[in-house]
Scaffold this motif. Structure first.
Motif, mmCIF file in Angstrom:
data_model
loop_
_atom_site.group_PDB
_atom_site.id
_atom_site.type_symbol
_atom_site.label_atom_id
_atom_site.label_comp_id
_atom_site.label_asym_id
_atom_site.label_seq_id
_atom_site.Cartn_x
_atom_site.Cartn_y
_atom_site.Cartn_z
ATOM 1 N N LYS A 34 0.842 -1.203 0.000
ATOM 2 C CA LYS A 34 0.000 0.000 0.000
ATOM 3 C C LYS A 34 0.881 1.259 0.000
ATOM 4 O O LYS A 34 0.597 2.221 -0.720
ATOM 5 N N ILE A 35 1.945 1.243 0.785
ATOM 6 C CA ILE A 35 2.815 2.423 0.871
ATOM 7 C C ILE A 35 3.398 2.734 -0.503
ATOM 8 O O ILE A 35 3.403 3.874 -0.968
ATOM 9 N N GLU A 36 3.868 1.697 -1.206
ATOM 10 C CA GLU A 36 4.466 1.935 -2.518
ATOM 11 C C GLU A 36 3.400 2.376 -3.521
ATOM 12 O O GLU A 36 3.639 3.231 -4.374
ATOM 13 N N GLN A 37 2.218 1.815 -3.393
ATOM 14 C CA GLN A 37 1.134 2.224 -4.299
ATOM 15 C C GLN A 37 0.824 3.716 -4.110
ATOM 16 O O GLN A 37 0.635 4.453 -5.076
ATOM 17 N N ASP A 38 0.780 4.155 -2.855
ATOM 18 C CA ASP A 38 0.485 5.565 -2.592
ATOM 19 C C ASP A 38 1.571 6.475 -3.160
ATOM 20 O O ASP A 38 1.291 7.526 -3.729
ATOM 21 N N LYS A 39 2.827 6.032 -3.004
ATOM 22 C CA LYS A 39 3.926 6.846 -3.547
ATOM 23 C C LYS A 39 3.809 6.944 -5.063
ATOM 24 O O LYS A 39 4.049 7.990 -5.660
ATOM 25 N N PHE A 40 3.449 5.836 -5.661
ATOM 26 C CA PHE A 40 3.322 5.807 -7.116
ATOM 27 C C PHE A 40 2.192 6.751 -7.558
ATOM 28 O O PHE A 40 2.355 7.520 -8.507
ATOM 29 N N SER A 41 1.065 6.711 -6.835
ATOM 30 C CA SER A 41 -0.071 7.587 -7.219
ATOM 31 C C SER A 41 0.330 9.042 -7.103
ATOM 32 O O SER A 41 -0.013 9.867 -7.957
ATOM 33 N N LYS A 42 1.054 9.362 -6.031
ATOM 34 C CA LYS A 42 1.468 10.744 -5.814
ATOM 35 C C LYS A 42 2.386 11.199 -6.957
ATOM 36 O O LYS A 42 2.222 12.274 -7.523
ATOM 37 N N MET A 43 3.326 10.317 -7.274
ATOM 38 C CA MET A 43 4.264 10.626 -8.352
ATOM 39 C C MET A 43 3.503 10.822 -9.670
ATOM 40 O O MET A 43 3.779 11.737 -10.431
ATOM 41 N N LEU A 44 2.496 9.954 -9.880
ATOM 42 C CA LEU A 44 1.726 10.065 -11.128
ATOM 43 C C LEU A 44 0.995 11.393 -11.224
ATOM 44 O O LEU A 44 1.035 12.066 -12.250
ATOM 45 N N SER A 45 0.336 11.791 -10.115
ATOM 46 C CA SER A 45 -0.440 13.026 -10.247
ATOM 47 C C SER A 45 0.480 14.228 -10.404
ATOM 48 O O SER A 45 0.169 15.153 -11.166
ATOM 49 N N GLN A 46 1.635 14.187 -9.725
ATOM 50 C CA GLN A 46 2.573 15.304 -9.875
ATOM 51 C C GLN A 46 3.108 15.356 -11.323
ATOM 52 O O GLN A 46 3.115 16.406 -11.960
ATOM 53 N N GLY A 47 3.496 14.193 -11.824
ATOM 54 C CA GLY A 47 4.045 14.125 -13.177
ATOM 55 C C GLY A 47 3.013 14.522 -14.226
ATOM 56 O O GLY A 47 3.323 15.185 -15.208
ATOM 57 N N GLY A 63 10.470 11.246 -11.645
ATOM 58 C CA GLY A 63 10.351 9.788 -11.469
ATOM 59 C C GLY A 63 9.229 9.185 -12.304
ATOM 60 O O GLY A 63 8.672 8.144 -11.973
ATOM 61 N N PHE A 64 8.885 9.852 -13.404
ATOM 62 C CA PHE A 64 7.758 9.432 -14.232
ATOM 63 C C PHE A 64 8.225 8.353 -15.213
ATOM 64 O O PHE A 64 9.113 8.614 -16.027
ATOM 65 N N PRO A 65 7.669 7.139 -15.173
ATOM 66 C CA PRO A 65 8.156 6.104 -16.092
ATOM 67 C C PRO A 65 7.976 6.533 -17.546
ATOM 68 O O PRO A 65 6.949 7.122 -17.895
ATOM 69 N N PHE A 66 8.969 6.219 -18.370
ATOM 70 C CA PHE A 66 8.920 6.612 -19.780
ATOM 71 C C PHE A 66 7.637 6.123 -20.451
ATOM 72 O O PHE A 66 6.999 6.845 -21.216
ATOM 73 N N GLU A 67 7.246 4.882 -20.138
ATOM 74 C CA GLU A 67 6.068 4.291 -20.801
ATOM 75 C C GLU A 67 4.813 5.124 -20.530
ATOM 76 O O GLU A 67 3.919 5.191 -21.359
#
Ligand code: SER
Length: 594
Positions: A357-370, A402-406
């Motif tokens: 869950k912690i990693e999922q939240d970090k990923f979501s945050k990164m996604l919305s920022q990116g 930290g936005f994945p290229f794909e």
């Protein structure tokens, strides 16, 4: 007959035990005392010193089942049989039987234990390499023929395929003979003598039936003879499950099938490859998390993060509900328990799911920022050249946000803009070389100037490095360093801003060591000795024959060419002036001595 994992494991272990092999315990997937490996990648890795005689084996004949991680196969995940983690059934003869014994055991177990008709089996052997001074393995051909394998089913292959070593570094190695299973006409053309032997679709490797360990690969890629000859074998349980049960892929075995079906039914746009990647990566993530590795931006933690984020990205592709990451992780843990393929749990299911869950939240945050940054970029028309989003912006999204290229690629497609993948990869390579160069410069060539203050700050840098690892964890590593007579600047991997309290704690610890007036000791030794002594350094790079190691009490030990002060009492008081972000996942500390 349908085989379960448990039946296969029992058949394998009972066969070898009946033939005098002692079952040895399996190891954690994170190697103990082996900085050359991020993860255990073969059953022999934990016992590699037995092949050189440096360690005494429990017995001359051994066997076990060992979980292995091989992330260099990450791009192949999604096909019939490649996995980033698997269970290896292994057997070993240390200075006991050799080629004849190994081939007899392999043939007997496959044809009598697992009842595979011998017509279904193919064996590959090493064809030799003149340039490297390695002869062809004619003996193994003879032994395969004598047990009953038709000569047309024996294929000679070159070094890349049939000479096994742990990697490019030094270590025991030798020619190997691998057994392939013919999965039938529906999976491609049959092999014709001297034609191409397709190991991707129709013929699946089920057993490396013998690495004949008789050489040692030196760092300069020459081969010396080992003192005695040994055998190392390994077979992937998941592939045996697939072939013995006549299935299409590993995802149809008991390890994945129910989880795959659940995910397929609960996603809006299922596609087979994404489903496979998600289930596979989540399974490996469970194994790595359980080995007490947390997602981070370096080494093992980075691999874990990459697997988790790749799974999350594919969950978006199949348009699954947000909860699915955790649900699939939970089902994976349950399934491991039900099939008996669970690691020794270090955490409860709830604790592991919290980590997901912690990693999922970090990923979501990164996604919305990116996403926000991406939308700003494309609003400005000058950022689009000939229909392409400027490559430096694509790279910045990746590097800084930290936005994945794909994902950039996906979003660009939706906005009718193109991104140039080749140019992105070029920038990525360039960036990697730069940071490699910077790191090497730090560890290899010492300081830019030899001003007395620079030297003091250099010793303070070692103290800071050791302190960061003690306070923030051993995942922390130096990512860069720059020292002038005025200040030190130190970059290290860490996912977030440090708190004021942490900064105070770091300052206090460094000052505490300074006040203990500890001698700074320099010693020369071989890189191997340095590594064994626990000195920090970049062991994946080649050092010369001798390196110098600087030790400050039992607080710090680093490979470094100096110079340093003689005693910490010369340093004065250490003060942190600034803590800031340097790039994605990398923090920077600037500090002075007063
Ligand atoms: N070490 C060999 C391999 O990984 C045999 O297990 O293929």
């Amino acid at each position: 007959m349908k085989y379960t994992s448990k039946q296969i494991i029992d058949t394998f272990l009972n066969f070898f035990k009946a033939n005098g092999h002692t079952q040895i315990k399996n190891s954690s997937i994170v190697p103990e005392n082996d900085p050359t490996l991020l993860f255990i990648n073969a059953g022999m890795a934990p016992i590699k010193k037995c092949f050189t005689g440096e360690e005494e084996p429990v017995s001359k004949r051994m066997c076990n089942i060992q979980t292995c991680i091989r992330t260099n196969d990450i791009e192949s995940v999604g096909d019939r049989h490649h996995l980033t983690s698997f269970n290896m059934l292994g057997s070993w003869s240390i200075g006991d039987y050799f080629k004849e014994g190994a081939i007899k055991y392999a043939f007997t177990l496959l044809t009598e234990g697992f009842k595979i008709p011998k017509e279904k089996l193919y064996a590959t052997v090493f064809c030799g390499d003149e340039e490297l001074g390695l002869p062809a393995d004619e003996e193994s051909i003879g032994y395969w023929e004598s047990v009953g394998i038709d000569p047309s089913h024996i294929i000679k292959l070159p070094f890349e395929d049939n000479f096994w070593r742990m990697g490019d570094g030094e270590g025991p190695c030798g020619p190997c003979t691998e057994v392939f299973y013919d999965t039938g006409d529906e999976h491609g053309e049959s092999y014709e003598k001297s034609g191409v032997f397709d190991t991707k679709k129709r013929y699946l490797e089920i057993w490396n039936a013998g690495v004949f360990m008789e050489y040692y690969q030196n760092l300069d890629k020459t081969y010396s003879k080992l003192k005695f000859k040994s055998v190392d074998t390994g077979s992937g349980l998941e592939r045996l499950l697939l072939t013995l049960n006549g299935l299409e892929s590993v995802y149809d075995t008991e390890i994945f099938v129910d989880i795959m079906n659940y995910l397929r039914e609960n996603s809006a746009k299922p596609n087979e490859r994404s489903l496979r990647i998600i289930c596979e990566h989540i399974r490996t993530s469970v194994v790595i998390l359980n080995a007490k590795v947390d997602p981070s931006n370096v080494k093992a933690g980075y691999i874990l993060r990459r697997l988790m984020r790749r799974a999350l990205r594919h969950l978006r592709t199949i348009d699954a509900n947000d909860d699915m990451f955790i649900i699939i992780a939970g089902k994976t843990i349950d399934n491991m328990n039900n099939t008996g393929l669970n690691p020794d749990w270090n955490f409860t299911k709830e604790e592991l799911l919290d980590k997901f869950k912690i990693e999922q939240d970090k990923f979501s945050k990164m996604l919305s920022q990116g996403l926000k940054v991406f939308n700003e970029y494309i609003l400005d028309k000058s950022n689009i050249v000939d229909g392409y989003l400027k490559e430096e912006l694509v790279f910045k999204l990746y590097d800084t946000f930290g936005f994945p290229f794909e994902i950039t690629q996906e979003l660009a497609e939706e906005a009718n803009i193109k991104v140039n993948e080749a140019k992105f990869n070029e920038l990525l390579e360039h960036h990697k070389e730069e940071s490699r160069g910077a790191n090497l410069a730090v560890f290899k060539s010492g300081l830019a100037d030899h001003d007395p203050n620079t030297i003091k700050l250099h010793t303070a840098t070692h103290l800071l490095h050791a302190t960061l690892r003690k306070i923030l964890g051993n995942d922390v590593h130096q990512m860069g360093s720059n020292i002038t007579p005025e200040r030190l600047r130190f970059d290290f991997n860490f996912p977030r801003k440090l708190t004021d309290e942490e900064l105070r704690e770091i300052e206090n610890m460094v000052n505490d060591v300074i006040s203990q007036s500890i001698n700074v000791v320099r010693e020369e030794m071989s890189p191997e000795q340095a590594k064994a002594s626990g000195a920090l350094g970049l062991f994946d790079n080649k050092y010369g024959d001798k390196v110098s190691v600087y030790t400050i009490g039992d607080f710090s030990k680093e490979i470094c060419s100096g110079p340093h002060v003689a005693n910490t009492s010369e340093l004065g008081q250490f003060k942190i002036k600034k803590e800031e972000s340097s790039s994605a996942g990398v923090r920077r500390i600037k500090a002075i001595l007063v």
